[in-house]
Design a protein around this motif. Structure first.
Motif, PDB file in Angstrom:
ATOM      1  N   LEU A 248      33.025  22.206  37.234  1.00 50.85           N
ATOM      2  CA  LEU A 248      32.003  23.186  37.599  1.00 50.85           C
ATOM      3  C   LEU A 248      32.439  24.577  37.162  1.00 50.85           C
ATOM      4  O   LEU A 248      33.444  25.097  37.640  1.00 50.85           O
ATOM      5  N   GLU A 249      31.671  25.156  36.259  1.00 53.27           N
ATOM      6  CA  GLU A 249      31.897  26.530  35.814  1.00 53.27           C
ATOM      7  C   GLU A 249      30.972  27.422  36.650  1.00 53.27           C
ATOM      8  O   GLU A 249      29.828  27.663  36.303  1.00 53.27           O
ATOM      9  N   GLN A 250      31.483  27.879  37.787  1.00 57.37           N
ATOM     10  CA  GLN A 250      30.650  28.591  38.746  1.00 57.37           C
ATOM     11  C   GLN A 250      30.559  30.079  38.424  1.00 57.37           C
ATOM     12  O   GLN A 250      31.133  30.556  37.445  1.00 57.37           O
ATOM     13  N   THR A 251      29.864  30.817  39.282  1.00 57.64           N
ATOM     14  CA  THR A 251      29.551  32.214  38.953  1.00 57.64           C
ATOM     15  C   THR A 251      30.498  33.218  39.598  1.00 57.64           C
ATOM     16  O   THR A 251      30.160  34.386  39.749  1.00 57.64           O
ATOM     17  N   LEU A 252      31.673  32.770  39.993  1.00 55.58           N
ATOM     18  CA  LEU A 252      32.759  33.691  40.324  1.00 55.58           C
ATOM     19  C   LEU A 252      33.671  33.708  39.101  1.00 55.58           C
ATOM     20  O   LEU A 252      34.235  32.677  38.722  1.00 55.58           O
ATOM     21  N   PHE A 253      33.791  34.876  38.469  1.00 53.77           N
ATOM     22  CA  PHE A 253      34.486  34.980  37.195  1.00 53.77           C
ATOM     23  C   PHE A 253      35.771  35.799  37.336  1.00 53.77           C
ATOM     24  O   PHE A 253      35.929  36.595  38.272  1.00 53.77           O
ATOM     25  N   ILE A 254      36.679  35.590  36.384  1.00 62.12           N
ATOM     26  CA  ILE A 254      37.933  36.345  36.302  1.00 62.12           C
ATOM     27  C   ILE A 254      37.821  37.296  35.124  1.00 62.12           C
ATOM     28  O   ILE A 254      37.620  36.863  33.986  1.00 62.12           O
ATOM     29  N   SER A 255      37.938  38.585  35.384  1.00 61.17           N
ATOM     30  CA  SER A 255      37.875  39.575  34.313  1.00 61.17           C
ATOM     31  C   SER A 255      39.202  39.578  33.558  1.00 61.17           C
ATOM     32  O   SER A 255      40.227  40.002  34.091  1.00 61.17           O
ATOM     33  N   VAL A 256      39.181  39.092  32.310  1.00 60.56           N
ATOM     34  CA  VAL A 256      40.406  39.040  31.512  1.00 60.56           C
ATOM     35  C   VAL A 256      40.952  40.439  31.222  1.00 60.56           C
ATOM     36  O   VAL A 256      42.162  40.669  31.332  1.00 60.56           O
ATOM     37  N   PRO A 257      40.104  41.417  30.847  1.00 62.40           N
ATOM     38  CA  PRO A 257      40.646  42.769  30.627  1.00 62.40           C
ATOM     39  C   PRO A 257      41.351  43.332  31.861  1.00 62.40           C
ATOM     40  O   PRO A 257      42.418  43.936  31.748  1.00 62.40           O
ATOM     41  N   LYS A 258      40.762  43.116  33.035  1.00 63.22           N
ATOM     42  CA  LYS A 258      41.410  43.584  34.266  1.00 63.22           C
ATOM     43  C   LYS A 258      42.711  42.840  34.524  1.00 63.22           C
ATOM     44  O   LYS A 258      43.723  43.426  34.899  1.00 63.22           O
ATOM     45  N   LEU A 259      42.660  41.515  34.317  1.00 71.03           N
ATOM     46  CA  LEU A 259      43.844  40.701  34.565  1.00 71.03           C
ATOM     47  C   LEU A 259      44.981  41.091  33.627  1.00 71.03           C
ATOM     48  O   LEU A 259      46.142  41.157  34.035  1.00 71.03           O
ATOM     49  N   ALA A 260      44.638  41.355  32.372  1.00 72.53           N
ATOM     50  CA  ALA A 260      45.663  41.683  31.374  1.00 72.53           C
ATOM     51  C   ALA A 260      46.386  42.983  31.687  1.00 72.53           C
ATOM     52  O   ALA A 260      47.548  43.163  31.314  1.00 72.53           O
ATOM     53  N   THR A 261      45.708  43.877  32.371  1.00 76.92           N
ATOM     54  CA  THR A 261      46.303  45.185  32.678  1.00 76.92           C
ATOM     55  C   THR A 261      46.569  45.364  34.174  1.00 76.92           C
ATOM     56  O   THR A 261      46.874  46.463  34.617  1.00 76.92           O
ATOM     57  N   SER A 262      46.439  44.275  34.933  1.00 79.56           N
ATOM     58  CA  SER A 262      46.537  44.389  36.392  1.00 79.56           C
ATOM     59  C   SER A 262      47.906  44.877  36.851  1.00 79.56           C
ATOM     60  O   SER A 262      48.002  45.684  37.786  1.00 79.56           O
ATOM     61  N   THR A 263      48.962  44.407  36.189  1.00 86.29           N
ATOM     62  CA  THR A 263      50.309  44.810  36.614  1.00 86.29           C
ATOM     63  C   THR A 263      50.551  46.285  36.340  1.00 86.29           C
ATOM     64  O   THR A 263      51.026  47.031  37.208  1.00 86.29           O
ATOM     65  N   ILE A 264      50.210  46.718  35.138  1.00 86.30           N
ATOM     66  CA  ILE A 264      50.481  48.109  34.784  1.00 86.30           C
ATOM     67  C   ILE A 264      49.583  49.082  35.547  1.00 86.30           C
ATOM     68  O   ILE A 264      49.969  50.212  35.832  1.00 86.30           O
ATOM     69  N   LEU A 265      48.374  48.603  35.946  1.00 95.14           N
ATOM     70  CA  LEU A 265      47.456  49.448  36.710  1.00 95.14           C
ATOM     71  C   LEU A 265      47.592  49.227  38.216  1.00 95.14           C
ATOM     72  O   LEU A 265      46.871  49.838  38.994  1.00 95.14           O
ATOM     73  N   GLN A 266      48.526  48.326  38.598  1.00 94.93           N
ATOM     74  CA  GLN A 266      48.767  48.046  40.020  1.00 94.93           C
ATOM     75  C   GLN A 266      47.503  47.530  40.719  1.00 94.93           C
ATOM     76  O   GLN A 266      47.118  47.993  41.804  1.00 94.93           O
ATOM     77  N   ILE A 267      46.862  46.546  40.077  1.00 90.50           N
ATOM     78  CA  ILE A 267      45.671  45.905  40.630  1.00 90.50           C
ATOM     79  C   ILE A 267      46.029  44.459  40.975  1.00 90.50           C
ATOM     80  O   ILE A 267      46.501  43.728  40.109  1.00 90.50           O
ATOM     81  N   PRO A 268      45.793  43.990  42.208  1.00 90.17           N
ATOM     82  CA  PRO A 268      46.088  42.587  42.518  1.00 90.17           C
ATOM     83  C   PRO A 268      45.085  41.659  41.844  1.00 90.17           C
ATOM     84  O   PRO A 268      43.974  42.067  41.488  1.00 90.17           O
ATOM     85  N   VAL A 269      45.478  40.413  41.680  1.00 88.99           N
ATOM     86  CA  VAL A 269      44.620  39.418  41.031  1.00 88.99           C
ATOM     87  C   VAL A 269      43.270  39.312  41.735  1.00 88.99           C
ATOM     88  O   VAL A 269      42.225  39.153  41.093  1.00 88.99           O
ATOM     89  N   CYS A 270      43.275  39.407  43.045  1.00 93.46           N
ATOM     90  CA  CYS A 270      42.040  39.293  43.831  1.00 93.46           C
ATOM     91  C   CYS A 270      40.979  40.285  43.359  1.00 93.46           C
ATOM     92  O   CYS A 270      39.783  39.973  43.344  1.00 93.46           O
ATOM     93  N   GLU A 271      41.412  41.458  42.942  1.00 93.81           N
ATOM     94  CA  GLU A 271      40.464  42.484  42.506  1.00 93.81           C
ATOM     95  C   GLU A 271      39.967  42.245  41.086  1.00 93.81           C
ATOM     96  O   GLU A 271      39.100  42.981  40.601  1.00 93.81           O
ATOM     97  N   CYS A 272      40.485  41.228  40.418  1.00 91.23           N
ATOM     98  CA  CYS A 272      40.013  40.884  39.071  1.00 91.23           C
ATOM     99  C   CYS A 272      38.883  39.867  39.109  1.00 91.23           C
ATOM    100  O   CYS A 272      38.353  39.483  38.063  1.00 91.23           O
ATOM    101  N   LEU A 273      38.523  39.402  40.307  1.00 92.81           N
ATOM    102  CA  LEU A 273      37.419  38.449  40.452  1.00 92.81           C
ATOM    103  C   LEU A 273      36.095  39.192  40.554  1.00 92.81           C
ATOM    104  O   LEU A 273      36.000  40.215  41.234  1.00 92.81           O
ATOM    105  N   GLN A 274      35.068  38.658  39.890  1.00 89.90           N
ATOM    106  CA  GLN A 274      33.751  39.282  39.879  1.00 89.90           C
ATOM    107  C   GLN A 274      32.695  38.209  40.117  1.00 89.90           C
ATOM    108  O   GLN A 274      32.552  37.278  39.318  1.00 89.90           O
ATOM    109  N   TYR A 275      31.957  38.334  41.220  1.00 91.89           N
ATOM    110  CA  TYR A 275      30.890  37.371  41.512  1.00 91.89           C
ATOM    111  C   TYR A 275      29.581  37.895  40.936  1.00 91.89           C
ATOM    112  O   TYR A 275      29.218  39.052  41.111  1.00 91.89           O
ATOM    113  N   ASP A 276      28.872  37.016  40.229  1.00 99.44           N
ATOM    114  CA  ASP A 276      27.595  37.397  39.604  1.00 99.44           C
ATOM    115  C   ASP A 276      26.466  36.600  40.251  1.00 99.44           C
ATOM    116  O   ASP A 276      26.274  35.417  39.960  1.00 99.44           O
ATOM    117  N   PRO A 277      25.680  37.234  41.139  1.00101.08           N
ATOM    118  CA  PRO A 277      24.600  36.524  41.842  1.00101.08           C
ATOM    119  C   PRO A 277      23.383  36.261  40.970  1.00101.08           C
ATOM    120  O   PRO A 277      22.430  35.602  41.415  1.00101.08           O
TER     121      PRO A 277
END
Length: 522
Positions: A248-277
């Motif tokens: 199932l490819e559901q509508t909660l997505f992982i932003s790759v650009p955010k994930l790729a820079t999450s460590t350097i920007l101090q963003i947790p993985v949880c904040e890289c998730l994007q739900y599209d209703p």
């Protein structure tokens, strides 16, 4: 829905376990265990939320604590031990959080040089191995798992930590499901996402006869391209029938650009998730024997679900059952601040899952099948599948349980096959934290429940009685925390009616935190 005051003691459920108990302690038994119940219930979950002056932020972050309840000759013993992951050993060594987790940003590893630290911002050489979610078996060995790429073997008898599998090195997968599935022929399957080969989902088959590193004889049997290359879908489990996989490819997505820079920007993985209703969910059906993805395109409305209950084939159709939420707000409510203290007014409000059934008809000829009509022919379901002019089969679901729940568990004998009973956890009153065990009879669409004030049961695990004929002939095991007393006990229920058979109370001075998933092993 109004916010509820809830249990005033609920913060106790999310305390750190300060001391492990590697040697078994005897539990005080009330009631009587079935004479045939011999073996061990192992469970996994977060055990430590603070390291030195640093603290984890999310319930999915705490360092993994392994639990074992052993049943032998009418006695129950309990012991626990922290998983000796790199995340744990480095946190203990430096007295601070080193590895980033789902909702917590890590601190650069002091052992790495400047170049290694910079590279780790973009390449997953320091992905956490804090496997706090689940277990699955490969052959005779048991592995801890989470949603990253490093399952760790454990010794079930003493909960000691064994060797680690590196799925990134073997398959370039950065993430994988926490719910690997063992087929009836003994082979284990998992699904992992590779971000370095065009953003693909890979189905991986592990050979149960392999005695060394399982990746040496494992292989990718199917690659499914993500529909969006910069935002693959989040997933936690998948479906498996006798002849097919359902992804199932559901509508909660992982932003790759955010994930790729999450460590350097101090963003947790949880904040890289994007739900599209406003997007649609896609169902991919794959043949087990060939890895071929069926050309039929199945779609449904937006959804977020973590736990697939079961999937099976009937009359040329696949039944796919899953626990779903209206959106991803539950994940945000699992931040420890909210769990312990509630919102600004000290109140909490947790949603309840829907138990949905989707039906996917397989015998579709895009040149001959009628458009605009319901193709589902199974009895006793209101689920629909309609072929549209664009060639997409659009699905609507049926809700088959009058009480919604999550953390589903079934008799593993019927995994991938037609089944009747499913067990899970829910909140007794809407808005409460999970505090009830539910059994649903899918045929009659009726429920039985177990609930006790101030008691918070874990995922119910079904154990089948020897020689069982009926699907629900067995017991349900669940570790339970009492928020008022702070004590834990192992609950044993009759699986046919959820009547309590016995409970094994853990000594008062032994700490035992909430857990996520578990398995019964013999």
């Amino acid at each position: 829905m109004a916010l509820r005051e809830g249990d005033p003691h609920i913060a106790r459920l999310f305390k750190s376990v300060q001391k492990e108990y590697p040697e078994p302690v005897e539990a005080r038994l009330k009631g009587k265990l079935p004479e045939w119940l011999e073996g061990s219930l192992i469970r996994n979950g977060p055990g430590l939320f603070e390291v030195g002056e640093t603290s984890y932020k999310h319930w999915f972050d705490g360092l993994s604590l392994l639990h074992r309840f052993s049943f032998e000759k009418g006695r129950v013993t309990y012991h626990n031990r922290f998983l000796r992951s790199d995340a744990y050993t480095k946190a203990k060594k430096y007295n601070k959080i080193i590895y980033g987790e789902f909702g917590t940003v890590g601190i650069p590893d002091p052992c790495k040089n400047i170049l290694e630290r910079f590279a780790s911002h973009f390449v997953p050489i320091s992905t956490t191995d804090n496997n706090l979610i689940n277990f699955y078996k490969i052959g005779d060995e048991v592995y801890t798992s989470t949603e990253t790429n490093t399952p760790i073997q454990i010794n079930v008898k003493d909960l000691s930590t064994g060797p680690k599998i590196n799925m990134f090195r073997a398959f370039w997968t950065m993430t994988a499901t926490a719910h690997g599935q063992v087929d009836h022929d003994g082979y284990t399957y998992n699904i992992g996402t590779s971000y370095f080969t065009g953003c693909n989902y890979n189905i991986i088959k592990f050979n149960h006869k392999c005695k060394e590193d399982p990746t040496q004889s494992a292989k990718i049997i199917c690659t499914i391209p993500a529909r969006y290359k910069t935002r693959p879908s989040y997933y936690h489990s998948f479906g498996m029938t006798e002849n097919y996989f359902v992804f199932l490819e559901q509508t909660l997505f992982i932003s790759v650009p955010k994930l790729a820079t999450s460590t350097i920007l101090q963003i947790p993985v949880c904040e890289c998730l994007q739900y599209d209703p406003n997007d649609t969910s896609l169902f991919h059906v794959i043949k087990k024997t060939t890895g071929e993805v069926l050309p039929i395109k199945f779609a449904a409305g937006p959804l977020f679900g973590m736990h697939t209950i079961n999937s099976y084939e009937q009359d040329g159709q696949i039944v796919f059952d899953i626990c779903c939420f209206p959106d991803d707000s539950l994940i945000k409510k699992f931040y420890l601040e909210y769990l312990r203290n509630g919102d600004a007014n000290g109140k909490r409000n947790f949603p309840r899952a829907e138990v949905r059934r989707y039906v996917l008809p397989l015998n579709i000829d895009l040149t001959k099948t009628s458009r605009g009509v319901n193709l589902v022919t199974l009895p006793d379901t209101s689920a629909t599948a309609v072929l549209h002019e664009d060639g997409v089969v659009f699905l609507t679901h049926d809700i088959f349980s009058p009480i919604g729940f999550d953390m589903p568990n079934i008799n593993q004998r019927v995994n991938g096959r037609a089944y009747r009973y499913v067990y899970g956890n829910c909140n007794k009153s809407l808005g409460d934290f999970v505090n009830t065990i539910v059994k649903t009879d899918i045929k009659t669409r009726t429920c039985e429940v177990w609930h006790e004030d101030y008691c918070y049961p874990s995922e119910p695990v079904f154990v089948e009685a020897p020689g069982a004929v009926k699907e629900d002939d067995g017991v349900i095991l669940s570790s339970v925390l009492n928020s008022k007393t702070g004590r834990a006990f192992l609950l044993v229920l009759n699986a046919s009616d959820l009547k309590e058979l016995s409970r094994a109370e853990i000594p008062a001075d032994v700490e035992c935190g909430l857990t996520f998933h578990g398995q019964f092993v013999q």
